[in-house]
Design a protein around this motif. Sequence first.
Motif, mmCIF file in Angstrom:
data_model
loop_
_atom_site.group_PDB
_atom_site.id
_atom_site.type_symbol
_atom_site.label_atom_id
_atom_site.label_comp_id
_atom_site.label_asym_id
_atom_site.label_seq_id
_atom_site.Cartn_x
_atom_site.Cartn_y
_atom_site.Cartn_z
ATOM 1 N N ARG A 15 -17.360 23.151 -6.507
ATOM 2 C CA ARG A 15 -16.130 22.758 -6.616
ATOM 3 C C ARG A 15 -15.267 24.336 -5.806
ATOM 4 O O ARG A 15 -14.284 23.173 -5.905
ATOM 5 N N LEU A 16 -15.811 24.621 -4.841
ATOM 6 C CA LEU A 16 -14.554 25.806 -4.550
ATOM 7 C C LEU A 16 -13.930 24.776 -3.029
ATOM 8 O O LEU A 16 -13.290 25.065 -3.318
ATOM 9 N N CYS A 17 -15.110 24.506 -2.496
ATOM 10 C CA CYS A 17 -14.926 23.929 -1.839
ATOM 11 C C CYS A 17 -14.374 22.488 -1.807
ATOM 12 O O CYS A 17 -12.404 22.005 -0.748
ATOM 13 N N LEU A 18 -14.062 21.825 -2.801
ATOM 14 C CA LEU A 18 -12.710 20.537 -3.602
ATOM 15 C C LEU A 18 -11.721 21.091 -3.626
ATOM 16 O O LEU A 18 -10.708 21.184 -3.818
ATOM 17 N N ASP A 19 -11.698 22.941 -4.191
ATOM 18 C CA ASP A 19 -10.089 23.356 -5.086
ATOM 19 C C ASP A 19 -9.173 23.031 -3.581
ATOM 20 O O ASP A 19 -8.822 22.831 -3.501
#
Length: 544
Positions: free
Chosen positions: A477-481
Amino acid sequence: MNETTQKPDNALPGLIRKVLGSPHSEQVIKAQIIQLAARNLHVPEVATALLEVLPLTKDKETRDQLLQFLSALNTSRFPDTAALFSALMNVFRQEKERAVRTALLYRLQDSLHQDERLGSFFIELNREESLSEEERIAVQDAITSLPSITEEVALAALQRNVNAPTLMQSQALDLAEQCPVWSGAMVAGLQPYLDVKNDRNIRFRILSRLATAKLLDAGYAPVLISILRTDNDAYARETALAALSRIKPWDETVVLQLFWTASQDGDEQVRRAAVVLQQELPEPDSSLLVKLAGQLSADRSAGVRLALLDMLKPVMRLPEIRSAVANAFSGNPGVFDDTEFNLLVGMLAPYAGRDESISLLLINSVKGLPNTAQRKKVLDLLLGKVKIDMVLEPVLELFAKERSDALRETLFNQVKALSVARHPQLADVFCRELTEPGSPFRVTCAGILANAAELYPQIVPALEDVLQYDTDRDLVRLCLDGYLRPGVEKKFDVLLTVVKNELVDTLTRQRTLDALTKLPLDTDQQATLADALSGLKPGTLQTP
């Protein structure tokens, strides 16, 4: 001819020249002529005639008789001995038989006081390599009889007899002892004679001479220190120590040797003597202290290092001293044991954070510490006192090489709060940790890099690596942000992988699908996406 020239006595010189100088004269007649000459030495020119025919005489028997006769001459009543000695020197140079040559040398030695040329003759011979051992002994014996010996002569004798038998070495030393001053060159020539393989008496003669000298210069130090460090004979070391004390002024090599002998010598009496000498140490000036500090990590003796630290501790307030101590520590920090290490760090601790150069040297020294506890001690000392951006480069280098998880966490915690925008080198470090599956700092790095995804080209590939291969929901999720930020160029395959990843939460997959459908897709990509969505449970993801 007048009556005078017709007398037998006056005809004898001519007869000597005619008979002895002819190769055709019979041996018996030659012997009779020599006997006749021996009875008529009072006749003028008899001795001169004998000297003239000596080089011309070829048969060995006659020549030996002539040499024996001439060598035995009592020259005290000769008005001029130059011709005799010239003849004997010429014969020596032409003579091949070693025994005859040696006998001639001893005969000439007896007359050193009569002809100044003989001194030069022996000195020149001393330089010749072709002399036999007996001849060299005779030459050196003659030279030792000279009224004065130059350093050049003594050095030549020393150099030629380094590997000679003890007798010849002793004669060479006799020459050296006749020199009024032993210069640095003389010391260098004597040094091989102090080797333990040489005769004990020769070694002690040299050491005793040095020990009783009124004043020695620093050129003697290496020779004496070599003995103190390597000689197995305690008396030799004690004598060398006494000689070392004669060197004035004491430089850092002498001071260090006193410390070494006091702590490391195997003989109690020698150690005690070194301790007594330490009490004679004058108060060292700053330049000497700086040199001593520079030797902290060079000497392998713990006793020496502790003695140096005790000497340096009271003067750490001087910038040049603490800088030299920090440099020595940083240059080879692994050499110090725990006692020395703790003392050193304690000496430098008050200046950490206040003196930037000290801080940098200390942080750089951590790389050379094999002991984890020592590395932690230096880091704990520094990291709370220095501005991390002032030592960022060495800290990042340490972080990359550190094997201890606890120390890596300590270092990471120091840099994670820094701005990636201000410190581009952090991007490389965080990308490396993010793409390392075993790193405990991946989630933190993902959050940091997601906010700077469009700043540096290496960040996007790192985010893509996680999106393609990882299943951790928070991490993805953080990398997708970061990957979905407006300034980042997105790839169809990467987004499709997240959409298909059923281990990721539905909200994340839906966001990815929304972004994916906004891309300009070609016919093949549209078909691929439709095929992927067809395999999902109905209602899982919503398509536009």
